[in-house]
Design a protein around this motif. Structure first.
Motif, PDB file in Angstrom:
ATOM      1  N   VAL A   1      47.324  59.500  48.916  1.00 17.89           N
ATOM      2  CA  VAL A   1      48.477  60.363  48.670  1.00 17.89           C
ATOM      3  C   VAL A   1      48.867  60.289  47.204  1.00 17.89           C
ATOM      4  CG1 VAL A   1      50.875  60.838  49.245  1.00 17.89           C
ATOM      5  CG2 VAL A   1      49.295  60.061  51.029  1.00 17.89           C
ATOM      6  N   THR A   2      48.825  61.430  46.511  1.00 17.04           N
ATOM      7  CA  THR A   2      49.287  61.544  45.125  1.00 17.04           C
ATOM      8  C   THR A   2      50.188  62.764  45.053  1.00 17.04           C
ATOM      9  OG1 THR A   2      47.331  62.856  44.540  1.00 17.04           O
ATOM     10  CG2 THR A   2      47.196  60.490  44.206  1.00 17.04           C
ATOM     11  N   ALA A   3      51.485  62.535  45.048  1.00 17.91           N
ATOM     12  CA  ALA A   3      52.451  63.637  45.155  1.00 17.91           C
ATOM     13  C   ALA A   3      52.905  64.174  43.806  1.00 17.91           C
ATOM     14  CB  ALA A   3      53.666  63.179  45.958  1.00 17.91           C
ATOM     15  N   THR A   4      52.454  63.570  42.699  1.00 20.56           N
ATOM     16  CA  THR A   4      52.909  63.999  41.376  1.00 20.56           C
ATOM     17  C   THR A   4      51.742  64.583  40.577  1.00 20.56           C
ATOM     18  OG1 THR A   4      52.437  61.883  40.291  1.00 20.56           O
ATOM     19  CG2 THR A   4      54.552  62.091  41.440  1.00 20.56           C
ATOM     20  N   HIS A   5      52.040  64.986  39.341  1.00 20.02           N
ATOM     21  CA  HIS A   5      51.015  65.528  38.447  1.00 20.02           C
ATOM     22  C   HIS A   5      50.326  64.435  37.627  1.00 20.02           C
ATOM     23  CE1 HIS A   5      51.653  69.836  39.080  1.00 20.02           C
ATOM     24  NE2 HIS A   5      52.942  69.575  39.153  1.00 20.02           N
ATOM     25  N   GLN A   6      50.622  63.178  37.876  1.00 23.01           N
ATOM     26  CA  GLN A   6      49.987  62.088  37.143  1.00 23.01           C
ATOM     27  C   GLN A   6      48.493  62.011  37.459  1.00 23.01           C
ATOM     28  OE1 GLN A   6      53.219  59.177  38.575  1.00 23.01           O
ATOM     29  NE2 GLN A   6      52.446  58.206  36.718  1.00 23.01           N
ATOM     30  N   ARG A   7      47.761  61.409  36.530  1.00 23.86           N
ATOM     31  CA  ARG A   7      46.352  61.107  36.789  1.00 23.86           C
ATOM     32  C   ARG A   7      46.270  59.773  37.527  1.00 23.86           C
ATOM     33  NH1 ARG A   7      42.223  63.653  33.449  1.00 23.86           N
ATOM     34  NH2 ARG A   7      43.181  65.167  32.033  1.00 23.86           N
ATOM     35  N   PHE A   8      45.757  59.797  38.728  1.00 19.21           N
ATOM     36  CA  PHE A   8      45.506  58.571  39.488  1.00 19.21           C
ATOM     37  C   PHE A   8      44.020  58.250  39.358  1.00 19.21           C
ATOM     38  CE2 PHE A   8      49.579  59.583  41.116  1.00 19.21           C
ATOM     39  CZ  PHE A   8      50.082  58.470  41.782  1.00 19.21           C
ATOM     40  N   LEU A   9      43.696  57.175  38.650  1.00 21.44           N
ATOM     41  CA  LEU A   9      42.304  56.841  38.362  1.00 21.44           C
ATOM     42  C   LEU A   9      41.737  55.935  39.443  1.00 21.44           C
ATOM     43  CD1 LEU A   9      42.461  56.177  34.515  1.00 21.44           C
ATOM     44  CD2 LEU A   9      42.033  58.324  35.722  1.00 21.44           C
ATOM     45  N   PHE A  10      40.515  56.231  39.874  1.00 15.95           N
ATOM     46  CA  PHE A  10      39.815  55.396  40.836  1.00 15.95           C
ATOM     47  C   PHE A  10      38.600  54.760  40.157  1.00 15.95           C
ATOM     48  CE2 PHE A  10      38.167  59.724  41.332  1.00 15.95           C
ATOM     49  CZ  PHE A  10      36.797  59.528  41.250  1.00 15.95           C
ATOM     50  N   GLY A  11      38.025  53.771  40.824  1.00 13.18           N
ATOM     51  CA  GLY A  11      36.855  53.089  40.282  1.00 13.18           C
ATOM     52  C   GLY A  11      35.764  52.972  41.324  1.00 13.18           C
TER      53      GLY A  11
ATOM     54  N   CYS B   1      50.821  53.292  42.121  1.00  6.73           N
ATOM     55  CA  CYS B   1      49.669  52.595  41.512  1.00  6.73           C
ATOM     56  C   CYS B   1      48.722  53.662  40.989  1.00  6.73           C
ATOM     57  CB  CYS B   1      48.986  51.707  42.548  1.00  6.73           C
ATOM     58  SG  CYS B   1      47.562  50.816  41.910  1.00  6.73           S
ATOM     59  N   VAL B   2      48.721  53.870  39.681  1.00  4.01           N
ATOM     60  CA  VAL B   2      48.003  54.999  39.094  1.00  4.01           C
ATOM     61  C   VAL B   2      46.572  54.651  38.684  1.00  4.01           C
ATOM     62  CG1 VAL B   2      50.112  56.121  38.312  1.00  4.01           C
ATOM     63  CG2 VAL B   2      48.975  54.491  36.815  1.00  4.01           C
ATOM     64  N   SER B   3      46.188  53.382  38.808  1.00  5.61           N
ATOM     65  CA  SER B   3      44.826  53.004  38.450  1.00  5.61           C
ATOM     66  C   SER B   3      44.442  51.739  39.190  1.00  5.61           C
ATOM     67  CB  SER B   3      44.701  52.774  36.936  1.00  5.61           C
ATOM     68  OG  SER B   3      43.400  52.347  36.586  1.00  5.61           O
ATOM     69  N   ALA B   4      43.221  51.719  39.740  1.00  2.00           N
ATOM     70  CA  ALA B   4      42.690  50.530  40.415  1.00  2.00           C
ATOM     71  C   ALA B   4      41.183  50.514  40.203  1.00  2.00           C
ATOM     72  CB  ALA B   4      43.026  50.552  41.906  1.00  2.00           C
ATOM     73  N   VAL B   5      40.704  49.587  39.374  1.00  6.34           N
ATOM     74  CA  VAL B   5      39.291  49.547  38.979  1.00  6.34           C
ATOM     75  C   VAL B   5      38.741  48.156  39.228  1.00  6.34           C
ATOM     76  CG1 VAL B   5      37.653  49.891  37.106  1.00  6.34           C
ATOM     77  CG2 VAL B   5      39.701  51.314  37.226  1.00  6.34           C
ATOM     78  N   LEU B   6      37.607  48.071  39.903  1.00  7.47           N
ATOM     79  CA  LEU B   6      36.959  46.800  40.203  1.00  7.47           C
ATOM     80  C   LEU B   6      36.212  46.269  38.983  1.00  7.47           C
ATOM     81  CD1 LEU B   6      35.557  47.816  43.685  1.00  7.47           C
ATOM     82  CD2 LEU B   6      37.143  45.911  43.317  1.00  7.47           C
ATOM     83  N   HIS B   7      36.213  44.940  38.823  1.00  2.68           N
ATOM     84  CA  HIS B   7      35.446  44.301  37.760  1.00  2.68           C
ATOM     85  C   HIS B   7      33.956  44.533  38.028  1.00  2.68           C
ATOM     86  CE1 HIS B   7      33.746  41.135  35.198  1.00  2.68           C
ATOM     87  NE2 HIS B   7      34.909  41.129  34.561  1.00  2.68           N
ATOM     88  N   PRO B   8      33.146  44.803  36.997  1.00  2.00           N
ATOM     89  CA  PRO B   8      31.726  45.113  37.231  1.00  2.00           C
ATOM     90  C   PRO B   8      30.917  43.969  37.845  1.00  2.00           C
ATOM     91  CG  PRO B   8      32.202  44.914  34.882  1.00  2.00           C
ATOM     92  CD  PRO B   8      33.519  44.940  35.583  1.00  2.00           C
ATOM     93  N   ARG B   9      31.380  42.712  37.694  1.00  2.00           N
ATOM     94  CA  ARG B   9      30.608  41.585  38.230  1.00  2.00           C
ATOM     95  C   ARG B   9      31.448  40.640  39.093  1.00  2.00           C
ATOM     96  NH1 ARG B   9      29.126  42.437  33.140  1.00  2.00           N
ATOM     97  NH2 ARG B   9      30.612  40.890  32.364  1.00  2.00           N
ATOM     98  N   LEU B  10      32.690  40.389  38.708  1.00  2.00           N
ATOM     99  CA  LEU B  10      33.524  39.428  39.416  1.00  2.00           C
ATOM    100  C   LEU B  10      34.277  40.089  40.572  1.00  2.00           C
ATOM    101  CD1 LEU B  10      35.056  37.547  36.339  1.00  2.00           C
ATOM    102  CD2 LEU B  10      32.996  36.964  37.628  1.00  2.00           C
ATOM    103  N   ASP B  11      34.752  39.250  41.501  1.00  2.00           N
ATOM    104  CA  ASP B  11      35.582  39.743  42.604  1.00  2.00           C
ATOM    105  C   ASP B  11      37.027  39.847  42.140  1.00  2.00           C
ATOM    106  OD1 ASP B  11      33.451  39.927  44.358  1.00  2.00           O
ATOM    107  OD2 ASP B  11      33.665  37.843  45.021  1.00  2.00           O
ATOM    108  N   ALA B  12      37.257  40.823  41.278  1.00  2.00           N
ATOM    109  CA  ALA B  12      38.587  41.025  40.710  1.00  2.00           C
ATOM    110  C   ALA B  12      38.825  42.521  40.554  1.00  2.00           C
ATOM    111  CB  ALA B  12      38.713  40.318  39.363  1.00  2.00           C
ATOM    112  N   ILE B  13      40.092  42.898  40.556  1.00  2.00           N
ATOM    113  CA  ILE B  13      40.456  44.299  40.409  1.00  2.00           C
ATOM    114  C   ILE B  13      41.649  44.398  39.468  1.00  2.00           C
ATOM    115  CG2 ILE B  13      41.965  44.247  42.460  1.00  2.00           C
ATOM    116  CD1 ILE B  13      41.089  47.142  42.993  1.00  2.00           C
ATOM    117  N   VAL B  14      41.616  45.344  38.565  1.00  2.00           N
ATOM    118  CA  VAL B  14      42.720  45.552  37.635  1.00  2.00           C
ATOM    119  C   VAL B  14      43.464  46.817  38.052  1.00  2.00           C
ATOM    120  CG1 VAL B  14      41.256  46.816  35.989  1.00  2.00           C
ATOM    121  CG2 VAL B  14      43.388  45.779  35.206  1.00  2.00           C
ATOM    122  N   THR B  15      44.780  46.728  38.074  1.00  5.60           N
ATOM    123  CA  THR B  15      45.601  47.859  38.492  1.00  5.60           C
ATOM    124  C   THR B  15      46.681  48.122  37.453  1.00  5.60           C
ATOM    125  OG1 THR B  15      47.228  46.533  39.712  1.00  5.60           O
ATOM    126  CG2 THR B  15      45.259  47.210  40.913  1.00  5.60           C
ATOM    127  N   SER B  16      47.212  49.321  37.486  1.00  6.80           N
ATOM    128  CA  SER B  16      48.341  49.663  36.623  1.00  6.80           C
ATOM    129  C   SER B  16      49.287  50.557  37.399  1.00  6.80           C
ATOM    130  CB  SER B  16      47.867  50.353  35.339  1.00  6.80           C
ATOM    131  OG  SER B  16      47.206  51.564  35.643  1.00  6.80           O
TER     132      SER B  16
END
Length: 265
Positions: free
Chosen positions: A189-199, A236-251
């Motif tokens: 669900v993205t109800a605004t005009h913001q860019r919601f980035l996926f990974g 939460c407008v961004s959620a990207v997984l680390h390329p190698r580690l089991d970690a995720i960065v969000t904003s």
């Protein structure tokens, strides 16, 4: 190193190639429109070999040579005023790493087209979703997930879409039925005009939503792997997984206007 850089574009400014370590500007690329005025790009991407930069504009894709700062070297006209091509502002661009020369372009006018650099503006695949209650919003992000799968994110929409390019048509489909090229709709669900980035990492898709949750989906089973609820108090407008580690960065972030209303009573 000299190859460590990124490109950035903002309103009323040319495209800048910046040093990824120091942030200094290395080169600038000035897009000129059809009346020879400097304009700004709404989306940008590198070619797979890093030798070219593609910029998305209204009804145009413009190509720049990385080694030759300044004016664009090619103009791809996508549609004319009365033509049947892809209209609107190109809000997302993505190059196919496994198929050099193929580029996906998403428009705020609710369409995705795939172009080959040899056709210069004539789509080889056209992707739209006009099914009742599922009509897609303006395209804000595109990512390739293999040779034939393309993922698209949208503004003011409840779904993130996966497309199978093997089933795509080269012309627009005006039908309101479910398109054959649409592989799956992932709830987001993205109800605004913001860019919601996926990974995307391997077969896992990560994204955020309006409620501040982080969602994880499988690209092989097309099911939900899990979710992290309440990661943020705002969208939460961004959620990207680390390329190698089991970690995720969000904003997170959204405009919040204070309530200045005063009760006159």
């Amino acid at each position: 190193p000299a190859t460590c850089g990124f490109i950035a574009s903002c309103q009323d400014h040319p495209i800048h190639l910046r040093d990824a370590v120091e942030g200094a500007i290395r080169n600038s690329y000035r897009p000129y429109n059809q009346v020879d005025e400097v304009c700004h790009a709404f989306s940008v991407c590198f070619s797979p070999d890093g030798g070219r930069i593609l910029g998305g504009f209204e009804k145009y894709i413009r190509v720049f040579d990385v080694q030759r700062p300044g004016r664009q070297v090619e103009d791809w006209l996508l549609s004319t005023r009365k033509g049947k091509g892809q209209k609107g502002i190109i809000g997302a661009l993505s190059a196919a790493a496994e198929s050099p020369g193929l580029y996906a372009a998403g428009s705020y006018n609710k369409s995705v087209c795939v172009y080959h650099q040899g056709t210069r503006g004539k789509p080889v695949a056209w992707l739209t979703d006009r099914q009742h209650d599922y009509e897609m919003g303006g395209v804000t992000q595109l990512e390739w997930a293999g040779e034939w799968m393309l993922l698209s994110g949208h503004r003011r929409d409840n779904w993130l879409r996966a497309w199978d390019l093997r089933m795509a048509s080269s012309t627009a489909d005006a039908s309101e039925a479910r398109p054959k090229s649409l592989l799956h709709r992932f709830p987001r669900v993205t109800a605004t005009h913001q860019r919601f980035l996926f990974g995307v990492r391997g077969g896992v898709l990560s994204t955020g939503n309006d409620a501040g949750d982080v969602l994880l989906y499988s690209l092989s089973t097309l099911g939900e792997l899990g979710r992290l609820r309440g990661c943020h108090r705002r969208p939460c407008v961004s959620a990207v997984l680390h390329p190698r580690l089991d970690a995720i960065v969000t904003s997170s972030g959204a405009r919040c206007f204070p309530n200045y209303d005063v009760d006159s009573s």
